[in-house]
Design a protein around this motif. Structure first.
Motif, short mmCIF file in Angstrom:
data_model
loop_
_atom_site.label_atom_id
_atom_site.label_comp_id
_atom_site.label_asym_id
_atom_site.label_seq_id
_atom_site.Cartn_x
_atom_site.Cartn_y
_atom_site.Cartn_z
N ILE A 272 54.59 65.29 52.27
CA ILE A 272 54.90 66.53 51.54
C ILE A 272 53.63 67.12 50.91
O ILE A 272 53.40 68.32 50.92
CB ILE A 272 56.00 66.27 50.47
CG1 ILE A 272 57.34 66.03 51.17
CG2 ILE A 272 56.10 67.43 49.49
CD1 ILE A 272 58.48 65.64 50.22
N GLU A 273 52.79 66.24 50.38
CA GLU A 273 51.54 66.72 49.78
C GLU A 273 50.62 67.32 50.84
O GLU A 273 49.96 68.35 50.60
CB GLU A 273 50.86 65.58 49.00
CG GLU A 273 49.50 65.92 48.42
CD GLU A 273 49.47 67.10 47.47
OE1 GLU A 273 50.54 67.59 47.04
OE2 GLU A 273 48.35 67.57 47.14
N GLU A 296 62.37 57.31 42.20
CA GLU A 296 61.52 58.46 41.94
C GLU A 296 61.74 59.63 42.90
O GLU A 296 61.43 60.76 42.55
CB GLU A 296 60.05 58.03 42.01
CG GLU A 296 59.62 57.65 43.42
CD GLU A 296 58.52 56.59 43.45
OE1 GLU A 296 58.77 55.49 42.93
OE2 GLU A 296 57.45 56.87 44.00
N TRP A 299 63.47 62.82 42.12
CA TRP A 299 62.74 63.78 41.32
C TRP A 299 61.43 64.21 41.96
O TRP A 299 60.54 64.70 41.29
CB TRP A 299 62.51 63.23 39.91
CG TRP A 299 63.81 63.10 39.21
CD1 TRP A 299 64.56 61.98 39.06
CD2 TRP A 299 64.57 64.15 38.63
NE1 TRP A 299 65.73 62.25 38.40
CE2 TRP A 299 65.76 63.59 38.11
CE3 TRP A 299 64.37 65.53 38.48
CZ2 TRP A 299 66.74 64.34 37.47
CZ3 TRP A 299 65.33 66.29 37.83
CH2 TRP A 299 66.50 65.69 37.35
N SER A 300 61.31 64.00 43.27
CA SER A 300 60.16 64.58 43.94
C SER A 300 60.43 66.08 44.08
O SER A 300 61.55 66.54 43.87
CB SER A 300 59.93 63.93 45.30
OG SER A 300 61.08 64.07 46.12
N SER A 301 59.40 66.84 44.43
CA SER A 301 59.57 68.28 44.58
C SER A 301 59.34 68.65 46.03
O SER A 301 58.21 68.65 46.47
CB SER A 301 58.56 69.02 43.69
OG SER A 301 59.19 69.62 42.62
N PRO A 302 60.35 68.94 46.80
CA PRO A 302 61.77 68.92 46.43
C PRO A 302 62.33 67.49 46.48
O PRO A 302 61.72 66.63 47.10
CB PRO A 302 62.41 69.76 47.54
CG PRO A 302 61.57 69.47 48.74
CD PRO A 302 60.16 69.34 48.22
N PRO A 303 63.50 67.28 45.84
CA PRO A 303 64.16 65.97 45.95
C PRO A 303 64.32 65.59 47.43
O PRO A 303 64.68 66.43 48.25
CB PRO A 303 65.52 66.22 45.28
CG PRO A 303 65.23 67.30 44.28
CD PRO A 303 64.23 68.20 44.96
N ALA A 346 67.17 67.86 49.11
CA ALA A 346 66.69 69.23 49.34
C ALA A 346 65.50 69.36 50.27
O ALA A 346 64.95 70.44 50.41
CB ALA A 346 66.36 69.86 47.98
N ARG B 276 60.25 74.36 40.12
CA ARG B 276 60.45 74.68 41.55
C ARG B 276 61.78 75.38 41.77
O ARG B 276 61.86 76.37 42.50
CB ARG B 276 60.39 73.39 42.37
CG ARG B 276 60.28 73.62 43.90
CD ARG B 276 60.53 72.35 44.68
NE ARG B 276 61.91 71.88 44.53
CZ ARG B 276 62.93 72.29 45.27
NH1 ARG B 276 62.74 73.17 46.24
NH2 ARG B 276 64.15 71.83 45.06
N SER B 301 53.90 66.38 44.18
CA SER B 301 53.48 67.67 44.71
C SER B 301 53.59 68.71 43.62
O SER B 301 54.69 69.11 43.29
CB SER B 301 54.37 68.08 45.89
OG SER B 301 53.70 67.94 47.09
#
Lengths: 354, 354
Positions: A272-273, A296, A299-303, A346, B276, B301
């Motif tokens: 993702i990064e 975790e 709660w990453s962006s996006p989940p 997501a 986000r 991210s």
């Protein structure tokens, strides 16, 4: 009753099927040593000469000796939980599961890391003898063969979580996850969204779980009659950086994928990064699926959409098997894979229209 | 030599300054029990009546008794590392540090969670007695007062990581981090980038570290002559969801901040997800700073700017202090705060021009 030293020292010689076969007195007579000496060897004490220890251990092993089946109602005092490294958030998930079961049984969970180095593993074995541990849970551990033999000779019950290959000790029960089915479920999810070019970032090939996830990915493509493209499979090692690098390789292909399935959550975060750095949005421009469902990634962006491995439950089950073995109860099913489950969040969506 | 049972049982009564004060024989005479009974109490065995145990422990305590100072060259066999919960990735960082030091010393690390529940803490105390642990490291733990007293009576050496409040046992050494300085450094970084309205998401107010981070934030604002706005400080509990909610509250203010400082990395990740969802980009539309530097935030991210707490080093130092105490060596500095450090990554930038 909680086992005091007395209970921890009590030991009988039993054949593998649980029947009492020889007594410690007989072993002592055959070895030409005193009963307390045999007892010291059985309990992993250090005050025995190496030659005597070897002779006694050999006899114990030959007679199919099994260490200390605790009397009904007594409890084992310690179990050892051994990782190669304590550097991943999934370690804490397994610790939590093992600790919960052990704690309820009045058993302490000794956590160790052997760092894939012979010296550290050797030190751990010395410590294990000294503390007379009641059982060992190995996590994806590739112990050197010499240590397998020592563990077997010590007669300490053993269970293996997420077996890396063949079980290091043939008779040890193992707890894994349905990696193949999980790989298939993740890939089917992407296919159902309409993806046809799906990249795959592998785990370390020496681990069985890596191979099973890859085969699940391939099986899903096959079932959907999507031709497998070898360029879409890139190497990784489960750590985030390899996901970052792997995603970069996939994006640099003449015909890049529209979705990436990474064989671990940490690689998915790295991927993702890599996408963010190239100005690509997840999931609008590229879908990403992981594997593990670490806390975790909610709660990453996006989940993250991912395949849940029940790591804590795997720890619980391994601990229960081990506590049973310590009471000479054979596990009903000695080779277990707990179900994985696709968790859709997501990070996945239909492919962008070309 | 590795400590066998013999060494683990050896005990002398010492005054807190290390001088031998009374012998176990004298304690036995005064209590009107046998020497082996005192020894059983000292070693936490369960085969002693509650009344006798209480009488003996009281005498041991009154005589300033200190348990088992190991002879030089012998090694302690076990230490207990106790968390409230094993539900955070930072637990594994502390475990790694403690395990590394303990492992080298031939000592096993017993990991427990007491879940802030009296029953579990009580069970842990029973287990601790049974395994005759050589020392205890409490992590941010608020043990109930009765258990403090029992620990003190047991005479097991104690160290505290990240003290939640006043040290639960007055004489126990503590290892923390410079939370106040860290809070100040994070805020100064945002001020230097040009931010003037900086939101703060707090940790649980009952923890000293939460208060210190908040005070550091306020001190930096003061030093820069930026008026503190109470609306910009919102509550949190260190977990991601509270960061998500807290960021939402800050964004709903009539005059929202241009940057958010969350008192934990997990809350920062929750805040980034809240941004986000509202279509705001980090750092272009809003800067975010965390606190902890968990391994995973290198791969969030965007990668998170945060204040590094040396969690693994804190674990190492606490383990060293404890092993020293078990050998009756008083730590040189019994109250230590290890330095925090600002780590600038990609989640902070100058504020968008209005």
């Amino acid at each position: 009753m909680v086992a005091g030293e007395g209970a921890r020292r009590k030991a009988e010689a039993r054949s593998p099927d649980g029947a009492v076969k020889v007594t410690i007195t007989e072993i002592a007579r055959e070895a030409g040593v005193s009963v307390p000496t045999v007892s010291r060897v059985v309990n992993g004490r250090s005050d025995v000469s190496p030659a005597t220890r070897a002779r006694v251990e050999d006899l114990l092993h030959r007679h199919g000796y099994r260490r200390r089946p605790a009397a009904p109602g007594t409890k084992a005092a310690l179990l050892d939980l051994v990782f190669n490294d304590l550097d991943s958030p999934w370690a804490v998930e397994i610790i939590r599961g093992v600790e919960e079961v052990a704690h309820e049984a009045g058993v302490g969970t000794v956590v160790s890391a052997i760092h894939d180095r012979a010296g550290a593993a050797r030190q751990w074995m010395t410590n294990l003898r000294a503390r007379a541990s009641d059982g060992v849970i190995l996590v994806t551990s590739a112990l050197e063969p010499g240590l397998h033999d020592e563990l077997r000779h010590l007669g300490v019950p053993l269970a293996v979580i997420d077996p890396a290959g063949r079980s290091p000790v043939a008779e040890a029960p193992t707890v894994g996850a349905t990696n193949w089915a999980g790989g298939m479920a993740a890939t089917e999810h992407l296919l159902q969204l309409g993806h046809r070019r799906i990249g795959f970032i592998e785990g370390p090939p020496r681990l069985l779980c890596s191979r099973a996830r890859l085969d699940g990915y391939r099986a899903a493509l096959d079932a959907a009659r999507v031709a497998a493209d070898g360029d879409l499979v890139v190497p990784g090692d489960f750590y985030p950086e390899s996901g970052f690098v792997g995603a970069g390789r996939l994006l640099d292909l003449p015909e890049p994928p529209t979705a990436i399935f990474a064989a671990s959550d940490q690689m998915a975060l790295g991927a993702i990064e890599a996408l963010r750095r190239r100005g690509l949005r997840v999931p609008q421009d590229m879908s990403v699926v992981g594997f593990d469902d670490l806390p975790e990634v909610r709660w990453s962006s996006p989940p993250l959409t991912t395949v849940r491995q029940p790591l804590s439950d795997m720890g619980k089950l391994a601990a229960r098997m081990l506590l049973d073995l310590a009471r000479d109860v054979e596990p009903a099913a000695p080779r277990v894979e707990l179900a994985t489950e696709l968790v859709v969040r997501a990070s996945t969506a239909p492919p962008r229209r070309a």
